[in-house]
Design a protein around this motif. Structure first.
Motif, PDB file in Angstrom:
ATOM      1  N   GLY A   3      42.041-134.834  46.150  1.00  0.00           N
ATOM      2  CA  GLY A   3      42.972-135.752  46.785  1.00  0.00           C
ATOM      3  C   GLY A   3      44.413-135.302  46.814  1.00  0.00           C
ATOM      4  O   GLY A   3      45.318-136.144  46.793  1.00  0.00           O
ATOM      5  N   HIS A   4      44.670-133.996  46.877  1.00  0.00           N
ATOM      6  CA  HIS A   4      46.048-133.519  46.945  1.00  0.00           C
ATOM      7  C   HIS A   4      46.665-133.896  48.287  1.00  0.00           C
ATOM      8  O   HIS A   4      46.065-133.685  49.344  1.00  0.00           O
ATOM      9  CB  HIS A   4      46.086-131.993  46.764  1.00  0.00           C
ATOM     10  CG  HIS A   4      45.662-131.564  45.396  1.00  0.00           C
ATOM     11  ND1 HIS A   4      44.761-130.544  45.177  1.00  0.00           N
ATOM     12  CD2 HIS A   4      46.011-132.021  44.168  1.00  0.00           C
ATOM     13  CE1 HIS A   4      44.580-130.384  43.874  1.00  0.00           C
ATOM     14  NE2 HIS A   4      45.324-131.276  43.252  1.00  0.00           N
ATOM     15  N   THR A   5      47.883-134.405  48.231  1.00  0.00           N
ATOM     16  CA  THR A   5      48.558-134.897  49.430  1.00  0.00           C
ATOM     17  C   THR A   5      49.720-133.992  49.836  1.00  0.00           C
ATOM     18  O   THR A   5      50.012-132.993  49.182  1.00  0.00           O
ATOM     19  CB  THR A   5      49.104-136.312  49.184  1.00  0.00           C
ATOM     20  OG1 THR A   5      50.121-136.227  48.159  1.00  0.00           O
ATOM     21  CG2 THR A   5      48.007-137.265  48.739  1.00  0.00           C
ATOM     22  N   LEU A  48      43.770-133.887  52.641  1.00  0.00           N
ATOM     23  CA  LEU A  48      44.929-134.774  52.769  1.00  0.00           C
ATOM     24  C   LEU A  48      46.269-134.065  52.639  1.00  0.00           C
ATOM     25  O   LEU A  48      47.291-134.710  52.406  1.00  0.00           O
ATOM     26  CB  LEU A  48      44.848-135.896  51.719  1.00  0.00           C
ATOM     27  CG  LEU A  48      43.559-136.715  51.697  1.00  0.00           C
ATOM     28  CD1 LEU A  48      43.689-137.868  50.703  1.00  0.00           C
ATOM     29  CD2 LEU A  48      43.194-137.236  53.077  1.00  0.00           C
ATOM     30  N   THR A  64      48.289-142.997  51.424  1.00  0.00           N
ATOM     31  CA  THR A  64      47.103-143.283  50.600  1.00  0.00           C
ATOM     32  C   THR A  64      47.278-144.606  49.856  1.00  0.00           C
ATOM     33  O   THR A  64      46.311-145.359  49.687  1.00  0.00           O
ATOM     34  CB  THR A  64      46.820-142.149  49.605  1.00  0.00           C
ATOM     35  OG1 THR A  64      47.918-142.000  48.697  1.00  0.00           O
ATOM     36  CG2 THR A  64      46.582-140.835  50.338  1.00  0.00           C
ATOM     37  N   ASP A 117      45.323-141.770  45.733  1.00  0.00           N
ATOM     38  CA  ASP A 117      44.952-140.623  46.565  1.00  0.00           C
ATOM     39  C   ASP A 117      43.442-140.414  46.565  1.00  0.00           C
ATOM     40  O   ASP A 117      42.823-140.243  47.620  1.00  0.00           O
ATOM     41  CB  ASP A 117      45.652-139.353  46.063  1.00  0.00           C
ATOM     42  CG  ASP A 117      47.160-139.483  46.053  1.00  0.00           C
ATOM     43  OD1 ASP A 117      47.695-140.325  46.798  1.00  0.00           O
ATOM     44  OD2 ASP A 117      47.803-138.736  45.290  1.00  0.00           O
ATOM     45  N   SER A 118      42.835-140.412  45.371  1.00  0.00           N
ATOM     46  CA  SER A 118      41.410-140.107  45.283  1.00  0.00           C
ATOM     47  C   SER A 118      40.550-141.261  45.791  1.00  0.00           C
ATOM     48  O   SER A 118      39.480-141.029  46.371  1.00  0.00           O
ATOM     49  CB  SER A 118      41.028-139.742  43.846  1.00  0.00           C
ATOM     50  OG  SER A 118      41.200-140.835  42.967  1.00  0.00           O
ATOM     51  N   ARG A 158      51.724-139.492  50.247  1.00  0.00           N
ATOM     52  CA  ARG A 158      51.270-140.390  49.184  1.00  0.00           C
ATOM     53  C   ARG A 158      51.448-141.852  49.587  1.00  0.00           C
ATOM     54  O   ARG A 158      50.642-142.706  49.212  1.00  0.00           O
ATOM     55  CB  ARG A 158      52.046-140.066  47.903  1.00  0.00           C
ATOM     56  CG  ARG A 158      51.441-140.619  46.632  1.00  0.00           C
ATOM     57  CD  ARG A 158      52.184-140.082  45.427  1.00  0.00           C
ATOM     58  NE  ARG A 158      51.862-138.682  45.180  1.00  0.00           N
ATOM     59  CZ  ARG A 158      52.757-137.740  44.872  1.00  0.00           C
ATOM     60  NH1 ARG A 158      54.038-138.052  44.799  1.00  0.00           N
ATOM     61  NH2 ARG A 158      52.372-136.500  44.647  1.00  0.00           N
TER      62      ARG A 158
END
Length: 320
Positions: free
Chosen positions: A121-123, A158, A166, A36-37, A163
């Motif tokens: 980067g929270h999805t 995001l 990403t 994610d990040s 997930r």
């Protein structure tokens, strides 16, 4: 030529930045080394540079696992390779109440604060897990409303990206993301939600659960913002140095009344408020029978005096 996953992540970052009023000249991205990040770091560098922003990666080393320093250094190097201008590793000490998850999260946010706009980067999947946690704990609409896309100083571009996207973006970029071993440990609540609860819900409800939970969160945020706006107007009329004038808001619906009380208590220095605290203080307004005050965190007491709600400091223990 970029693939569809990289394009989707970049599009999400571009849309987020376009919606932010006066974004700073430097964008910071929290990077763990996970998919994610890293996908976010590449997109922030690509979009940010086209918009004239410098981009810095911030890597937090929690020191909780053997070899964490190397993991942090590798994450910083990966972010640099993906185009960020600078990458900085920050070591933190993870201490305090609430278990390792909560303590690590608090330490991480402390380390990241103070850098203007910090992208996280929270999805979509993280948002779904947050909503489920709020539902399960009965934490009220603010918790069930999940994470805000822009909650200064934090930015979450995001939240509408899954997930899987990403991970696919990292594959398209030729990047091998770090897999946090903690993400496979069932002793952590979020891990069980991710690996057991959400897959079961997806199976029972025929898919689309994560997206549906995220939509529910967005709808609740809109409702909360509308109610907060009304409550703020009432608070302006009711608040004052001598306390909160009860007659101004006593006949309002409970949802409005408790929002007025919440803002007043926070402004009065009360922290770690729970729904039980708010309802107890609301009882001094809506169910007044001459009862005593309500004890609150920080050795404070809310009470009713001469038609107003007042907060006073109390001794360390109730017996003093």
């Amino acid at each position: 030529m970029t693939g569809p996953a990289v394009t989707a992540v970049r599009r999400a970052v571009r849309g987020f930045l376009e919606a932010v009023e006066s974004p700073p000249s430097e964008l910071c991205v929290a990077v763990s080394g996970g998919a994610d990040s890293l996908a976010l770091a590449e997109a922030a560098a690509y979009v940010g540079h086209h918009r004239g922003h410098a981009v810095r990666a911030l890597v937090v080393d929690h020191g909780l696992q053997e070899g964490s320093a190397k993991v942090a250094a590798d994450a910083a190097a990966a972010a640099k390779a993906l185009g960020v201008d600078e990458a900085e590793v920050r070591e933190v000490a993870v201490t305090g109440p609430g278990g390792p998850e909560a303590a690590a999260r608090k330490a991480r946010y402390r380390a990241l604060a103070g850098h203007g706009l910090v992208l996280l980067g929270h999805t979509l999947d993280d948002q779904a897990e947050t909503v489920l946690l709020g539902l399960g704990r009965g934490s009220g609409p603010r918790s069930v409303a999940g994470m805000r896309p822009h909650d200064p100083p934090w930015g979450r571009p995001l939240l509408a990206v899954g997930r899987a996207t990403t991970r696919a973006a990292c594959a398209e970029l030729g990047v091998e993301p770090w897999e946090d071993p903690h993400n496979a440990e069932p002793r952590f609540t979020r891990v069980r939600l991710r690996t057991e609860v959400l897959p079961l819900l997806e199976e029972v409800l025929n898919g689309g659960v994560a997206a549906a939970l995220a939509r529910t969160a967005a709808q609740l945020r809109e409702d909360n913002e509308a109610l907060d706006t009304v409550a703020d107007l009432i608070f302006t009329r009711a608040g004052g140095p001598e306390g909160l004038e009860i007659g101004v808001f006593a006949t309002e619906p409970p949802a409005i009344r408790r929002r007025v009380i919440r803002r007043w208590l926070l402004q009065s220095g009360v922290r770690e408020l729970t729904d039980a605290h708010l309802r107890a203080v609301d009882g001094l307004v809506a169910r007044w029978r001459g009862q005593g005050g309500v004890w609150l965190p920080g050795n404070l007491e809310a009470s009713r005096c001469r038609g107003r709600l007042c907060v006073t400091s109390q001794p360390t223990t109730r017996g003093e």
